[in-house]
Design a protein around this motif. Structure first.
Motif, PDB file in Angstrom:
ATOM      1  N   PRO A  59       0.822  -1.216   0.000  1.00  0.00           N
ATOM      2  CA  PRO A  59       0.000   0.000   0.000  1.00  0.00           C
ATOM      3  C   PRO A  59       0.852   1.260   0.000  1.00  0.00           C
ATOM      4  CG  PRO A  59      -0.706  -1.484   1.732  1.00  0.00           C
ATOM      5  CD  PRO A  59       0.497  -2.077   1.140  1.00  0.00           C
ATOM      6  N   ILE A  63       0.677   4.195  -2.701  1.00  0.00           N
ATOM      7  CA  ILE A  63       0.327   5.568  -2.334  1.00  0.00           C
ATOM      8  C   ILE A  63       1.383   6.540  -2.849  1.00  0.00           C
ATOM      9  CG2 ILE A  63       0.099   7.169  -0.431  1.00  0.00           C
ATOM     10  CD1 ILE A  63      -2.168   5.662  -0.265  1.00  0.00           C
ATOM     11  N   ARG A  66       1.042   7.227  -6.354  1.00  0.00           N
ATOM     12  CA  ARG A  66      -0.103   8.061  -6.718  1.00  0.00           C
ATOM     13  C   ARG A  66       0.139   9.504  -6.337  1.00  0.00           C
ATOM     14  NH1 ARG A  66      -5.130   4.522  -4.635  1.00  0.00           N
ATOM     15  NH2 ARG A  66      -5.151   3.009  -6.323  1.00  0.00           N
ATOM     16  N   ALA A  67       0.853   9.700  -5.238  1.00  0.00           N
ATOM     17  CA  ALA A  67       0.990  11.061  -4.726  1.00  0.00           C
ATOM     18  C   ALA A  67       2.034  11.854  -5.493  1.00  0.00           C
ATOM     19  CB  ALA A  67       1.361  11.016  -3.260  1.00  0.00           C
ATOM     20  N   SER A 251      -5.124  14.351 -10.724  1.00  0.00           N
ATOM     21  CA  SER A 251      -5.498  14.462  -9.318  1.00  0.00           C
ATOM     22  C   SER A 251      -6.995  14.329  -9.157  1.00  0.00           C
ATOM     23  CB  SER A 251      -5.015  15.816  -8.793  1.00  0.00           C
ATOM     24  OG  SER A 251      -5.660  16.125  -7.606  1.00  0.00           O
ATOM     25  N   ARG A 254      -8.397  10.840  -9.506  1.00  0.00           N
ATOM     26  CA  ARG A 254      -8.155   9.999  -8.340  1.00  0.00           C
ATOM     27  C   ARG A 254      -9.160  10.311  -7.238  1.00  0.00           C
ATOM     28  NH1 ARG A 254      -3.148  10.692  -4.349  1.00  0.00           N
ATOM     29  NH2 ARG A 254      -3.523   8.915  -2.987  1.00  0.00           N
ATOM     30  N   VAL A 255      -9.447  11.585  -7.031  1.00  0.00           N
ATOM     31  CA  VAL A 255     -10.286  11.971  -5.907  1.00  0.00           C
ATOM     32  C   VAL A 255     -11.767  11.896  -6.244  1.00  0.00           C
ATOM     33  CG1 VAL A 255     -10.823  13.853  -4.342  1.00  0.00           C
ATOM     34  CG2 VAL A 255      -8.496  13.477  -5.047  1.00  0.00           C
ATOM     35  N   ILE A 306       5.741  10.408   8.494  1.00  0.00           N
ATOM     36  CA  ILE A 306       4.512   9.805   8.996  1.00  0.00           C
ATOM     37  C   ILE A 306       4.740   8.356   9.371  1.00  0.00           C
ATOM     38  CG2 ILE A 306       2.142   9.223   8.440  1.00  0.00           C
ATOM     39  CD1 ILE A 306       2.001  11.594   6.694  1.00  0.00           C
ATOM     40  N   LEU A 315       3.993  18.447  10.861  1.00  0.00           N
ATOM     41  CA  LEU A 315       4.581  18.054   9.579  1.00  0.00           C
ATOM     42  C   LEU A 315       5.378  19.183   8.952  1.00  0.00           C
ATOM     43  CD1 LEU A 315       4.501  15.446   8.101  1.00  0.00           C
ATOM     44  CD2 LEU A 315       2.584  16.254   6.786  1.00  0.00           C
TER      45      LEU A 315
ATOM     46  N   GLU B 203      -7.873  17.795  -1.236  1.00  0.00           N
ATOM     47  CA  GLU B 203      -8.359  16.445  -0.955  1.00  0.00           C
ATOM     48  C   GLU B 203      -7.284  15.415  -1.216  1.00  0.00           C
ATOM     49  OE1 GLU B 203     -10.171  18.470  -2.797  1.00  0.00           O
ATOM     50  OE2 GLU B 203     -12.145  18.627  -1.886  1.00  0.00           O
ATOM     51  N   GLU B 204      -6.523  15.615  -2.313  1.00  0.00           N
ATOM     52  CA  GLU B 204      -5.547  14.591  -2.670  1.00  0.00           C
ATOM     53  C   GLU B 204      -4.473  14.485  -1.598  1.00  0.00           C
ATOM     54  OE1 GLU B 204      -3.275  15.133  -6.121  1.00  0.00           O
ATOM     55  OE2 GLU B 204      -3.043  12.979  -6.391  1.00  0.00           O
ATOM     56  N   ILE B 207      -5.804  12.597   1.310  1.00  0.00           N
ATOM     57  CA  ILE B 207      -5.811  11.147   1.104  1.00  0.00           C
ATOM     58  C   ILE B 207      -4.427  10.580   1.365  1.00  0.00           C
ATOM     59  CG2 ILE B 207      -6.125   9.300  -0.549  1.00  0.00           C
ATOM     60  CD1 ILE B 207      -8.158  10.918  -1.953  1.00  0.00           C
ATOM     61  N   ASP B 208      -3.405  11.262   0.790  1.00  0.00           N
ATOM     62  CA  ASP B 208      -2.038  10.754   0.974  1.00  0.00           C
ATOM     63  C   ASP B 208      -1.681  10.665   2.443  1.00  0.00           C
ATOM     64  OD1 ASP B 208      -0.845  12.708  -1.829  1.00  0.00           O
ATOM     65  OD2 ASP B 208      -1.630  10.660  -1.731  1.00  0.00           O
ATOM     66  N   ILE B 209      -1.898  11.779   3.149  1.00  0.00           N
ATOM     67  CA  ILE B 209      -1.421  11.822   4.531  1.00  0.00           C
ATOM     68  C   ILE B 209      -2.186  10.851   5.417  1.00  0.00           C
ATOM     69  CG2 ILE B 209      -1.230  13.311   6.551  1.00  0.00           C
ATOM     70  CD1 ILE B 209      -0.470  15.541   4.765  1.00  0.00           C
ATOM     71  N   SER B 211      -3.786   8.108   4.512  1.00  0.00           N
ATOM     72  CA  SER B 211      -3.400   6.718   4.189  1.00  0.00           C
ATOM     73  C   SER B 211      -2.062   6.372   4.779  1.00  0.00           C
ATOM     74  CB  SER B 211      -3.275   6.504   2.688  1.00  0.00           C
ATOM     75  OG  SER B 211      -4.347   7.004   2.020  1.00  0.00           O
ATOM     76  N   GLN B 236     -11.913   6.625   1.091  1.00  0.00           N
ATOM     77  CA  GLN B 236     -10.937   6.367   0.033  1.00  0.00           C
ATOM     78  C   GLN B 236      -9.548   6.194   0.619  1.00  0.00           C
ATOM     79  OE1 GLN B 236     -11.050   9.095  -3.203  1.00  0.00           O
ATOM     80  NE2 GLN B 236      -9.433   8.047  -4.303  1.00  0.00           N
ATOM     81  N   GLU B 240      -7.199   2.993   0.235  1.00  0.00           N
ATOM     82  CA  GLU B 240      -5.884   3.047  -0.394  1.00  0.00           C
ATOM     83  C   GLU B 240      -4.802   2.565   0.545  1.00  0.00           C
ATOM     84  OE1 GLU B 240      -4.675   6.466  -2.436  1.00  0.00           O
ATOM     85  OE2 GLU B 240      -6.452   6.576  -3.705  1.00  0.00           O
TER      86      GLU B 240
END
Lengths: 337, 321, 352
Positions: A59, A63, A66-67, A251, A254-255, A306, A315, B203-204, B207-209, B211, B236, B240
């Motif tokens: 995963p 991720i 994708r990011a 982007s 994906r969302v 993270i 962060l 939003e993207e 999702i990253d953070i 997940s 989501q 993911e």
């Protein structure tokens, strides 16, 4: 820049620099080294402690894939523009607005490709506007694009009435853009690599790439050599916006939801990724590989923070430190080599 | 050629600004009711849309003028706008008292000048006793945090010693901090710990953070978003991260959230019904200005939106909901 | 430099002719922005004459806002501007603005320190941040844009950490509650619409003007910004100059923050997100400061910040729809800079 011969201090004769020295002297060299080091360390730690540091877990890798492309593709565009010596603070707003236009066109019943074209058109128009204002009136691009950022941000309201659109693109398009190959590879990342390769070819194997670097390095001598500075810069702005549009489309797919509210921090992150990757702020120097690796490093670091269970609340604190650290290394390399 | 463009630009600028300024200020008439609504941040965000629509609908129905201003997080800007509204001799001000210490004095001064103050969305911690506002229309963030925490804990079957993640757009914003406070309190009562993380405005990125957090902490028992953006991407993000669906919930009713609730992916969301906040605050203010009618405080939230009472939320999300 | 030239080549006869004092004034980099400001004020006067009842720009209430709020922007812009003339940026000033006031308030209210030590610790932190920014930029040779960007992120995290309320676990605002005399010092009313802030900003402007134009430091600043290598060859310690400029910039930001916090009696951790650094940079550029350093003037920065602040105020007072505020600000920014650069009174554009 990277002379193959260097003045040896001992014998005062020119000696040929080794491969390693030349590698480190190129704009991307340093960040690639750090990247490989970080990757290596993380992989080892992840193998030793598979439960505590899930870096290599499926995963996580997915991720990351994708990011990274969102920042990466936008940074490539911003990087090309920075090499030409200009900035574009409005990419985040173009990112949002063009994706919204695509969603609007698609949900109105047109085929998805028309939506993509519409989005690209929006990006190209804003690129042209930014470029034209900057070159015709001689104002710093920083300011032009700051202005267009504000304008697009709330101008987007006129278009969207600030209602987010939720939509799902047709499956074939979704798989093309964001699907998964072989279980491990995300299509976004593949697109990222493809765009990086295209950008590399443009910058290093095409005349226009030479023009970009030349205009960024020394505008006056470029004019004297016969390069049309105005056209080159406008083209760079357009390319930057196109990259932002592509990143936006990916982007949004994906969302699944899009709205036109955009924050200016995105372009600052792109600039940071570019500078980490060896692009000079004043222009004239940089490499696509460096920019790509810089963007990857950015996300890698966020991921490590993270995963390493550092307080994700702060962060920003760590990102700030990392940016400074990353750029320092580059500068040390530039000085030394 | 350039000189011509520039000179034309300059003169157009001059002329339009004169007309703009004069026409805009000539709008008001002493018989009309003028209200200024000050949003405490991020006026472009879709969350405010129902509130703005409510205010506009009420303004249209009652025949009053409402203008919206944005004080982007800056208490000084808030104070400026309140004092400018006073200088403009507005009939009423609808502030969001997110910075109570800063806004108390100017609001009291405004009331002394005869301006009606009705607070929306965020109340003064001392409520009516503070004397800053006639009435208040909006939720209580801390309390609603406790409510959603209880609901998720009970419905999700969480035990003592569990750990939850609470992503929020940016924890230093007043309403997110207040919600976080409420949720933490509510979870603590069940013996559950929570960690607030910053998920960012996009939003993207959220999702990253989220997940990545879940990948790092796969034993996280639940996720409660402290805002619309974070809540909407929760299912989501969980997917993911490769985890099975954990109980999640949050705040605000964006279309995605309603869809998720309908499909059973999200347990519940706190609905503060921003439409009421805009609509009723304008009505209360106008009625007070015209006829001296007082109004009670109005808790605009009727509780949680769950699968059972989803109703027409989805259809009207972004407009009335 | 054009400033000192009293003689110049006349284009018609190719002989040196003496420019009059008036022409010299008109050629300063602040000239354009001065004219724009004048034009704007004329518009407001015109509108007040046309609509005395509804255009409330010149009412005591609004003037109070103008004279209390714009000095804050002016002081921040002066600090940012001196640094820009040096050729560097500081994007972290919003963080400094918030953090230093926060520390002062905490020291005063929570740790029970004396007022003077609380204020001192706030400024010391600001100077340290400026020092760090300066060292990172000069020693580690990182572009200041990036270094201060990193510092901005860093400070956001620090403010969040610092403002965390131990009972609730979330960030909280803090109120300053200074003694009355301090309040009067920082934001008391002098007479009519003039407040202490106005006095402070004029003091800052005068001191900065003297520093920049009559002190060696000013020469060093212009030289460092104009051509760093040439300055170094002249024997100027550019690193020291830059570090001092960074520290001045942070000091100005902290002072502006203190003034503002005293007025509103509150510091909110979300202030780090309010975008003040872009406002300061925009005000400086409008005021004729070169983005790449070497040229600019305090008067220009003063006018630029005034213009920015007045436009902001104007838009609220005419009840312009807040949703579209960024559009207006953006358009005005672009138009002002275009007019400033091209109106031809002063050559503010780099000859390329």
């Amino acid at each position: 820049m990277s002379s193959e011969y260097t003045n040896s201090l001992k014998t005062n004769r020119y000696i040929q620099k080794g491969l390693f020295d030349r590698f480190r002297a190129s704009p991307a060299g340093n960040v690639i080294l750090v990247f490989l080091l970080v990757l290596f360390t993380c992989s080892i730690i992840s193998l030793i402690y598979p439960d505590n540091f899930r870096f290599l877990s499926k995963p996580n890798l997915i991720i990351l894939q994708r990011a990274i492309p969102t920042l990466g593709i936008m940074s490539i565009g911003v990087g090309i523009l920075m090499i030409t010596g200009e900035f574009d603070l409005s990419v985040g707003a173009v990112f949002g607005l063009s994706a919204y236009i695509m969603a609007m066109v698609y949900t109105a019943g047109m085929p998805i490709l028309v939506g993509v074209l519409a989005a690209l058109l929006v990006g190209i128009i804003f690129g042209l506007i930014n470029g034209w204002i900057t070159t015709s009136f001689g104002i710093p691009s920083f300011i032009t694009t700051l202005g267009t950022l504000f304008i697009i941000r709330s101008g987007g309201r006129l278009v969207s009435d600030n209602v987010p659109i939720i939509f799902q693109v047709p499956d074939w398009f979704k798989t093309l853009m964001t699907g998964r190959m072989l279980g491990y590879i995300q299509m976004q990342f593949v697109w990222f690599i493809i765009i990086a390769i295209i950008a590399w070819i443009i910058l290093n194997r095409h005349t226009i790439g030479n023009h970009f670097i030349s205009v960024g390095g020394n505008q006056m001598s470029s004019t004297q050599v016969g390069i049309n500075v105005k056209k080159t810069k406008i083209l760079a702005f357009v390319l930057c916006s196109i990259c932002a549009v592509i990143a936006g489309i990916m982007s949004v797919i994906r969302v699944g939801v899009v709205n036109t509210d955009a924050k200016p921090l995105m372009e600052l992150e792109c600039v940071a990724a570019c500078v980490m990757g060896g692009v000079a702020l004043t222009g004239g120097r940089g490499s696509i590989v460096g920019v790509a690796v810089g963007a990857i490093m950015f996300h890698l670091v966020k991921d490590i923070i993270i995963l390493g269970k550092l307080p994700a609340y702060y962060l920003e604190l760590f990102i700030g430190l990392v940016i400074v650290f990353g750029v320092t290394l580059n500068q040390i390399a530039k000085k030394k080599y | 050629m350039k000189k011509i463009i520039l000179n034309t630009l300059g003169s157009i600028f001059f002329v339009t600004s004169v007309f703009f300024v004069s026409s805009a200020s000539a709008k008001t008439d002493n018989d009309e009711v003028d209200i200024t609504l000050i949003v405490h941040c991020c006026l472009g965000h879709p969350f405010w849309e129902p509130l703005l629509k409510g205010a506009r609908d009420a303004a249209e129905q009652l025949g009053v003028n409402v203008d919206f201003q944005n004080a982007e997080f800056d208490p000084a800007a808030q104070v400026n706008m309140i004092e400018q509204a006073v200088a403009n001799k507005q009939n009423a001000i609808i502030p969001m008292i997110a910075h109570p210490d800063a806004q108390t004095e100017p609001l009291i001064k405004a009331q002394e000048q005869g301006i009606v103050v009705v607070a929306a969305n965020t109340d003064h911690p001392d409520g009516a006793a503070s004397g800053t506002r006639e009435s208040y229309v909006g939720p209580n963030f801390v309390d609603s945090g406790i409510v959603i925490a209880n609901y998720v804990a009970e419905q999700g079957g969480l035990k003592e010693g569990d750990h939850c993640v609470l992503p929020g757009v940016s924890p230093e914003q007043w309403h997110i901090a207040a919600r976080g406070e409420g949720v933490l309190k509510g979870l603590k009562a069940h013996g559950i710990t929570g960690e607030i993380i910053r998920s960012g405005e996009k939003e993207e990125g959220a999702i990253d953070i989220i997940s990545q957090y879940l990948i790092a902490n796969p034993d996280t028992a639940c996720a409660i978003g402290l805002g619309g953006t974070a809540t909407s991407v929760m299912p989501q993000a969980i997917e993911e991260a490769g985890l099975d669906l954990i109980p999640n919930g949050g705040f605000d009713t964006m279309t995605t959230i309603s869809t998720n609730i309908r499909e059973g992916k999200t347990l519940a969301t706190v609905d503060q019904q921003p439409y009421w906040q805009g609509y009723l605050s304008v009505i209360f203010a106008t009625m007070k200005v015209r006829y001296g009618l007082g109004a009670p405080d109005f808790n605009s939230s009727t509780g949680l939106i769950t699968k059972d009472n989803l109703g027409v939320v989805e259809e009207f999300a972004g407009t009335y909901r | 430099m054009e400033k000192n030239k009293k003689f110049e080549i006349s284009s018609s006869s190719n002989r040196y002719i003496q420019s009059s004092k008036l022409e010299l004034i008109l050629r300063g980099s602040y000239a354009n922005i001065g004219f724009l400001l004048l034009a704007l004020l004329l518009i407001t006067l015109f509108a007040t004459w046309l609509y005395p009842n509804s255009f409330n720009f010149y009412t005591p209430g609004n003037l109070a806002v103008i004279f209390q709020h714009i000095p804050v922007i002016i002081i921040m812009s002066i600090g940012a501007g001196i640094l820009m003339i040096c050729g560097e940026f500081d994007l972290s000033i919003a963080g400094v603005y918030t953090l230093c006031s926060f520390i002062t308030a905490s020291a005063l209210n929570e740790w029970g320190w004396h007022l003077s030590s609380s204020v001192a610790i706030g400024f010391i932190v600001a100077l340290v941040i400026g020092l760090i920014n300066g060292l990172v930029t000069t020693r580690l040779k990182i572009p200041s844009f990036i270094a201060s960007l990193g510092m901005m992120f860093f400070l956001q995290g620090v403010v969040r950490w610092f403002s965390e309320n131990p009972e609730t676990g979330v960030p909280g605002s803090i109120s300053l509650s200074p003694p009355q005399w301090f309040f009067n010092l920082m934001s008391g009313q002098l007479f009519g619409p003039f407040y202490a802030q106005t006095l402070w900003c004029i003091i800052f402007a005068i001191v900065a003007f003297l520093l920049l134009n009559l002190h060696t430091f000013g020469n060093h600043v212009f030289a460092t910004g104009g051509d760093k290598e040439a300055a170094e060859k002249d024997g100027i310690n550019t690193s020291k100059t830059k570090i001092i400029a960074f520290m001045l910039c942070s000091f100005c930001a902290a002072f502006a923050g203190l003034m503002s916090s005293t007025r509103v009696n509150l510091i909110s951790p979300a202030q780090t997100l309010s975008g003040l650094e872009l406002q300061a940079i925009a005000a400086c550029v409008i005021g004729g400061v070169y983005l790449f350093g070497g040229r600019g003037s305090i008067l220009g920065i003063f006018f630029g910040a005034c213009l920015f602040g007045i436009v902001d105020n104007l838009l609220v007072i005419i009840r312009a729809p807040g949703e579209y505020m960024p559009v207006f600000v953006g358009t005005i920014l672009i138009i002002t800079v275009i007019l400033n650069t091209n109106l031809g009174f002063a050559k503010t554009r780099k000859e390329s």
